[in-house]
Scaffold this motif. Structure first.
Motif, PDB file in Angstrom:
ATOM      1  N   GLU A 118       0.824  -1.210   0.000  1.00 36.20           N
ATOM      2  CA  GLU A 118       0.000   0.000   0.000  1.00 36.20           C
ATOM      3  C   GLU A 118       0.858   1.260   0.000  1.00 36.20           C
ATOM      4  O   GLU A 118       1.813   1.374   0.766  1.00 36.20           O
ATOM      5  CB  GLU A 118      -0.932   0.008   1.216  1.00 36.20           C
ATOM      6  CG  GLU A 118      -2.080  -0.973   1.118  1.00 36.20           C
ATOM      7  CD  GLU A 118      -3.082  -0.797   2.251  1.00 36.20           C
ATOM      8  OE1 GLU A 118      -2.910   0.144   3.058  1.00 36.20           O
ATOM      9  OE2 GLU A 118      -4.037  -1.597   2.327  1.00 36.20           O
ATOM     10  N   TYR A 120       1.048   4.469   1.252  1.00 36.16           N
ATOM     11  CA  TYR A 120       0.427   5.187   2.370  1.00 36.16           C
ATOM     12  C   TYR A 120       1.538   5.850   3.152  1.00 36.16           C
ATOM     13  O   TYR A 120       2.605   5.253   3.351  1.00 36.16           O
ATOM     14  CB  TYR A 120      -0.355   4.185   3.227  1.00 36.16           C
ATOM     15  CG  TYR A 120      -0.983   4.724   4.493  1.00 36.16           C
ATOM     16  CD1 TYR A 120      -1.799   5.837   4.468  1.00 36.16           C
ATOM     17  CD2 TYR A 120      -0.763   4.102   5.715  1.00 36.16           C
ATOM     18  CE1 TYR A 120      -2.383   6.323   5.629  1.00 36.16           C
ATOM     19  CE2 TYR A 120      -1.345   4.568   6.882  1.00 36.16           C
ATOM     20  CZ  TYR A 120      -2.155   5.681   6.829  1.00 36.16           C
ATOM     21  OH  TYR A 120      -2.728   6.166   7.981  1.00 36.16           O
ATOM     22  N   ARG A 421      -2.598  11.922  -3.077  1.00 36.53           N
ATOM     23  CA  ARG A 421      -3.951  11.816  -3.647  1.00 36.53           C
ATOM     24  C   ARG A 421      -3.942  10.971  -4.925  1.00 36.53           C
ATOM     25  O   ARG A 421      -4.827  10.139  -5.145  1.00 36.53           O
ATOM     26  CB  ARG A 421      -4.523  13.209  -3.928  1.00 36.53           C
ATOM     27  CG  ARG A 421      -4.877  14.004  -2.668  1.00 36.53           C
ATOM     28  CD  ARG A 421      -5.674  15.240  -3.022  1.00 36.53           C
ATOM     29  NE  ARG A 421      -4.894  16.229  -3.745  1.00 36.53           N
ATOM     30  CZ  ARG A 421      -4.227  17.234  -3.173  1.00 36.53           C
ATOM     31  NH1 ARG A 421      -4.246  17.368  -1.838  1.00 36.53           N
ATOM     32  NH2 ARG A 421      -3.553  18.098  -3.905  1.00 36.53           N
ATOM     33  N   ALA A 424      -3.528   7.205  -4.013  1.00 35.94           N
ATOM     34  CA  ALA A 424      -4.342   6.679  -2.916  1.00 35.94           C
ATOM     35  C   ALA A 424      -4.909   5.307  -3.269  1.00 35.94           C
ATOM     36  O   ALA A 424      -5.334   5.056  -4.404  1.00 35.94           O
ATOM     37  CB  ALA A 424      -5.476   7.643  -2.595  1.00 35.94           C
ATOM     38  N   PRO A 426      -7.719   2.677  -3.447  1.00 35.32           N
ATOM     39  CA  PRO A 426      -9.192   2.722  -3.437  1.00 35.32           C
ATOM     40  C   PRO A 426      -9.734   2.156  -2.130  1.00 35.32           C
ATOM     41  O   PRO A 426      -9.215   1.168  -1.600  1.00 35.32           O
ATOM     42  CB  PRO A 426      -9.574   1.848  -4.632  1.00 35.32           C
ATOM     43  CG  PRO A 426      -8.390   1.917  -5.546  1.00 35.32           C
ATOM     44  CD  PRO A 426      -7.198   2.014  -4.655  1.00 35.32           C
ATOM     45  N   SER A 427     -10.772   2.792  -1.607  1.00 36.73           N
ATOM     46  CA  SER A 427     -11.280   2.431  -0.285  1.00 36.73           C
ATOM     47  C   SER A 427     -11.690   0.963  -0.189  1.00 36.73           C
ATOM     48  O   SER A 427     -11.535   0.333   0.862  1.00 36.73           O
ATOM     49  CB  SER A 427     -12.480   3.317   0.084  1.00 36.73           C
ATOM     50  OG  SER A 427     -13.504   3.199  -0.896  1.00 36.73           O
ATOM     51  N   ASP A 428     -12.180   0.392  -1.293  1.00 40.43           N
ATOM     52  CA  ASP A 428     -12.615  -1.006  -1.245  1.00 40.43           C
ATOM     53  C   ASP A 428     -11.454  -1.993  -1.342  1.00 40.43           C
ATOM     54  O   ASP A 428     -11.646  -3.210  -1.262  1.00 40.43           O
ATOM     55  CB  ASP A 428     -13.622  -1.287  -2.356  1.00 40.43           C
ATOM     56  CG  ASP A 428     -13.034  -1.052  -3.749  1.00 40.43           C
ATOM     57  OD1 ASP A 428     -11.973  -0.386  -3.843  1.00 40.43           O
ATOM     58  OD2 ASP A 428     -13.629  -1.532  -4.723  1.00 40.43           O
ATOM     59  N   GLN A 429     -10.225  -1.452  -1.502  1.00 41.34           N
ATOM     60  CA  GLN A 429      -9.047  -2.320  -1.579  1.00 41.34           C
ATOM     61  C   GLN A 429      -8.101  -2.136  -0.399  1.00 41.34           C
ATOM     62  O   GLN A 429      -7.039  -2.753  -0.348  1.00 41.34           O
ATOM     63  CB  GLN A 429      -8.287  -2.054  -2.882  1.00 41.34           C
ATOM     64  CG  GLN A 429      -9.089  -2.358  -4.131  1.00 41.34           C
ATOM     65  CD  GLN A 429      -8.300  -2.108  -5.399  1.00 41.34           C
ATOM     66  OE1 GLN A 429      -7.136  -2.473  -5.501  1.00 41.34           O
ATOM     67  NE2 GLN A 429      -8.948  -1.469  -6.379  1.00 41.34           N
ATOM     68  N   VAL A 430      -8.473  -1.287   0.541  1.00 45.94           N
ATOM     69  CA  VAL A 430      -7.636  -1.059   1.718  1.00 45.94           C
ATOM     70  C   VAL A 430      -7.742  -2.272   2.634  1.00 45.94           C
ATOM     71  O   VAL A 430      -8.841  -2.701   3.005  1.00 45.94           O
ATOM     72  CB  VAL A 430      -8.068   0.214   2.475  1.00 45.94           C
ATOM     73  CG1 VAL A 430      -7.273   0.352   3.765  1.00 45.94           C
ATOM     74  CG2 VAL A 430      -7.873   1.435   1.584  1.00 45.94           C
ATOM     75  N   GLU A 445      -6.073  12.012   7.866  1.00 41.08           N
ATOM     76  CA  GLU A 445      -4.645  12.111   7.568  1.00 41.08           C
ATOM     77  C   GLU A 445      -4.011  13.329   8.233  1.00 41.08           C
ATOM     78  O   GLU A 445      -2.889  13.257   8.729  1.00 41.08           O
ATOM     79  CB  GLU A 445      -4.437  12.162   6.058  1.00 41.08           C
ATOM     80  CG  GLU A 445      -2.987  12.167   5.637  1.00 41.08           C
ATOM     81  CD  GLU A 445      -2.827  12.154   4.134  1.00 41.08           C
ATOM     82  OE1 GLU A 445      -2.285  13.135   3.597  1.00 41.08           O
ATOM     83  OE2 GLU A 445      -3.247  11.173   3.501  1.00 41.08           O
TER      84      GLU A 445
END
Length: 482
Positions: A118, A120, A421, A424, A426-430, A445
């Motif tokens: 990730e 991040y 940004r 980033a 995707p929220s469904d892959q975090v 953040e």
């Protein structure tokens, strides 16, 4: 004042004797021409004529680095190498080569990550520092990929450690840098799972040996090479122990256990001494006294012809945080997470002074001896300021230098935010977080940046070559001097 003058005279006399001895060998090649791995040769001590004062307008050059990275620069024959990564899962790993004298980019090469990580800001992002020698460059990424290239950027071989030995269980990612001898590279992987240290043949990327370390706790420290009576050792300070391995065979030679907090700072080697750094950290070491004592010094010895060690001292008060301790000119320097500099006596571990210097150091300090025989210590702080100190029993600041002005800082902050940004996940892959990271998973953040002081631009690493100081932030490489 008289005592202070005598102390300075003693340091000056010793360094002058060393310098004069060097003159007997020859004056050619005084300055370190190359910086071959993390912290140079593992000591962060060099001979160079670096400037002691500069301003943003006096920076020799600066150049943008594509993507984002946390590795330190390495240098060989006038070429500077750094790494970075891009993509939501850091799938695009990059190696960049710049001209040391001009800052011009010579080439960029892409390496496709074999294991997703990730992208991040709390994770390591292209954090491991490369190694370099006359044959070329060796890179390592948090994806587990080790790659060899020529100095022209042509790939020679690539090895996926995680495909070979399994993925790591370390939510902050892999940040341990490579170490090297003439024939081998060394990688340390400590995590919640089968941990190991491995030697890789430089010539073809084959495994020379692998030594298992059992299940450990996550660590980000880097191995370093030491030597006793001609025998090379791989020294690791990680996951509450210090271990020594035979560099040729991987044989485990000895272990010093019972430490606390040595998960981030790497060991530093000076001659037959090993200096260990430790820090208190969230979800890990919290006992300040135990952590201070774990900032310690070991001496390499032999017992009946076999490598061993003596425990010489544990510091009374010291804390290393991210940067590795520096042993130089009779002192050992540590910087903690709130920007307090601890100086202890190199022979005894007794505290000499403690001084708040502002922000902490993520880049490790460098000890420099110039042509005049003067010893100076360079602390490049996380916010880009560089403190230049004269070693001694008192805090003796020579200069405090600014790398970039407010306008440049704000521009760098926005560029880093844009990069986050654009990359980033995707929220469904975090992936769901666990352990200490679970506590922070739902925080904004901006709040996390404030808690952990992660605001860009941040200085991650430095190097010294040809009388030049190289300073690397996430997206920019600076050169001072030369």
């Amino acid at each position: 004042m008289a005592n202070r003058h005598r102390r300075r005279l003693k340091v000056w006399t010793l360094t002058t004797l060393v310098w004069n001895a060097g003159l007997l060998v020859g004056v050619i090649g005084f300055a370190n021409e190359n910086w071959t791995s993390f912290r140079g040769d593992g000591s962060s001590v060099v001979q160079a004529d670096l400037p002691t004062q500069w301003s943003p307008e006096e920076v020799t050059w600066q150049t943008e680095i594509p993507g984002y990275g946390q590795s330190a620069p390495v240098v060989w024959d006038g070429q500077v190498y750094v790494t970075s990564s891009e993509g939501a899962f850091q799938q695009d790993c990059q190696v960049h080569a710049f001209d040391l004298r001009t800052g011009d980019k010579n080439w960029t090469k892409q390496i496709v990550a074999t294991t997703p990580v990730e992208n991040y800001f709390r994770n390591s992002r292209a954090a491991p520092t490369c190694c370099v020698d006359d044959s070329g460059l060796f890179s390592f990424f948090p994806s587990g990929d080790v790659t060899a290239m020529t100095h022209a950027g042509e790939q020679r071989w690539s090895l996926s450690l995680f495909k070979k030995y399994g993925e790591v269980q370390n939510e902050r990612g892999v940040a341990s840098s490579l170490a090297q001898t003439d024939d081998h590279l060394y990688v340390l992987i400590d995590h919640h799972g089968p941990s190991y240290v491995v030697a890789i043949n430089k010539a073809d990327g084959s495994i020379a040996w692998k030594t298992d370390r059992g299940d450990r706790i996550p660590s980000w420290s880097s191995p370093v090479i030491a030597q006793i009576n001609g025998r090379k050792l791989v020294i690791t300070s990680s996951a509450d122990t210090v271990d020594a391995y035979d560099a040729s065979t991987g044989e485990a030679l000895w272990q010093h256990h019972g430490l606390q907090g040595n998960h981030i700072p790497s060991p530093s080697v000076m001659g037959d001494r090993i200096f260990v750094g430790s820090t208190t950290m969230y979800g890990g070491a919290t006992d300040a006294d135990a952590t201070a004592g774990s900032n310690c010094c070991l001496k390499l010895t032999e017992v009946e012809g076999k490598p061993s060690f003596d425990f010489l001292w544990g510091a009374e008060r010291a804390n290393s945080y991210y940067s590795t301790p520096l042993a130089f000119a009779g002192y050992v320097y540590y910087v903690n997470k709130v920007g307090v500099l601890y100086c202890v006596n190199q022979e005894t571990g007794k505290q000499v002074f403690a001084k708040r210097i502002g922000t902490p150091c993520w880049a490790s300090a460098v000890g420099v001896t110039n042509r005049s025989g003067e010893s100076l210590v360079y602390f490049v702080l996380k916010n880009g300021f560089t403190l230049v100190l004269r070693p001694g029993d008192e805090y003796d600041q020579v200069a405090r230098n600014q790398l970039y002005d407010r306008e440049a800082m704000l521009e760098a902050q926005e560029l880093a935010a844009e990069q986050r940004r654009a990359n980033a996940v995707p929220s469904d892959q975090v992936k769901p977080k666990s352990g200490p990271e679970k506590v922070f998973a739902g925080m904004p953040e901006t709040q996390l940046h404030k808690i952990f002081s992660y605001g860009d631009p941040m200085v991650y690493g430095v190097a010294v070559a040809e009388d030049r100081l190289l300073i690397r932030t996430g997206q920019t490489l600076f050169c001072v001097g030369g």
